[in-house]
Write a protein that holds these residues in place. Structure first.
Motif, short mmCIF file in Angstrom:
data_model
loop_
_atom_site.label_atom_id
_atom_site.label_comp_id
_atom_site.label_asym_id
_atom_site.label_seq_id
_atom_site.Cartn_x
_atom_site.Cartn_y
_atom_site.Cartn_z
N CYS A 208 53.56 -35.94 92.50
CA CYS A 208 54.84 -35.50 91.90
C CYS A 208 54.67 -34.14 91.23
N ASP A 209 53.57 -33.98 90.52
CA ASP A 209 53.29 -32.71 89.85
C ASP A 209 53.19 -31.58 90.88
N ARG B 58 55.48 -45.64 92.34
CA ARG B 58 56.95 -45.70 92.35
C ARG B 58 57.41 -47.02 91.74
N GLN C 15 61.63 -44.06 89.66
CA GLN C 15 60.71 -43.20 88.92
C GLN C 15 59.41 -43.10 89.70
N ASP C 16 58.98 -41.88 89.95
CA ASP C 16 57.70 -41.61 90.60
C ASP C 16 56.81 -40.91 89.59
N SER D 44 54.58 -34.41 86.44
CA SER D 44 53.96 -35.64 86.93
C SER D 44 54.91 -36.83 86.93
N ASP D 45 56.15 -36.62 86.46
CA ASP D 45 57.16 -37.68 86.39
C ASP D 45 58.44 -37.16 87.04
N TYR D 46 58.94 -37.86 88.04
CA TYR D 46 60.18 -37.46 88.72
C TYR D 46 61.10 -38.67 88.80
N GLU D 47 62.35 -38.48 88.38
CA GLU D 47 63.31 -39.58 88.37
C GLU D 47 64.56 -39.24 89.17
N PHE E 177 56.97 -31.30 92.42
CA PHE E 177 58.10 -31.02 91.54
C PHE E 177 57.74 -30.28 90.26
N ALA F 86 51.15 -41.22 93.58
CA ALA F 86 52.58 -41.19 93.25
C ALA F 86 53.10 -42.63 93.16
#
Length: 107
Positions: free
Chosen positions: A41-42, A19, A35-36, A48-51, A45, A17
């Motif tokens: 993250c996948d 960051r 942004q991770d 594969s991309d979490y903001e 959440f 992950a």
């Protein structure tokens, strides 16, 4: 001509992950984003991309709350105080506690 400043405050290369935390000042507004990216993250959440983004924060309000006079001084304070992996959480608390006007997005 649009005045814009963009600075990366934090970046790591965690393969599970990674960051990145960045701040941008453009047209009198501040955007602070985290942004991770990665398999963790996948798993957490479903992507594969979490903001997380704080946006539309008037730079004058933030400068006043941080007791600085210029954007250059503001960037220096942000680099000094928010260059860690937990910076988004701490910055979010700061703007909330100081009753600043902003929008927030998570996803």
């Amino acid at each position: 001509m649009t005045k814009q400043q963009f600075t990366e405050l934090y970046n790591d290369n965690n393969p599970n992950a990674a960051r990145s935390i960045r701040v941008e000042i453009k047209d009198g507004l501040v955007t602070f984003e985290q942004q991770d990216i990665g398999p963790l993250c996948d798993e957490m959440f479903g992507d594969s991309d979490y903001e997380r983004v704080i946006s539309d924060l008037p730079v004058e309000q933030l400068r006043s709350a941080m007791d600085v006079n210029t954007d250059k001084e503001l960037i220096a304070v942000l680099k000094r105080d928010y260059s860690t992996s937990d910076a988004f959480d701490r910055f979010s608390k700061f703007v909330h506690d100081n009753h600043l006007k902003y929008n927030i997005y998570c996803g």
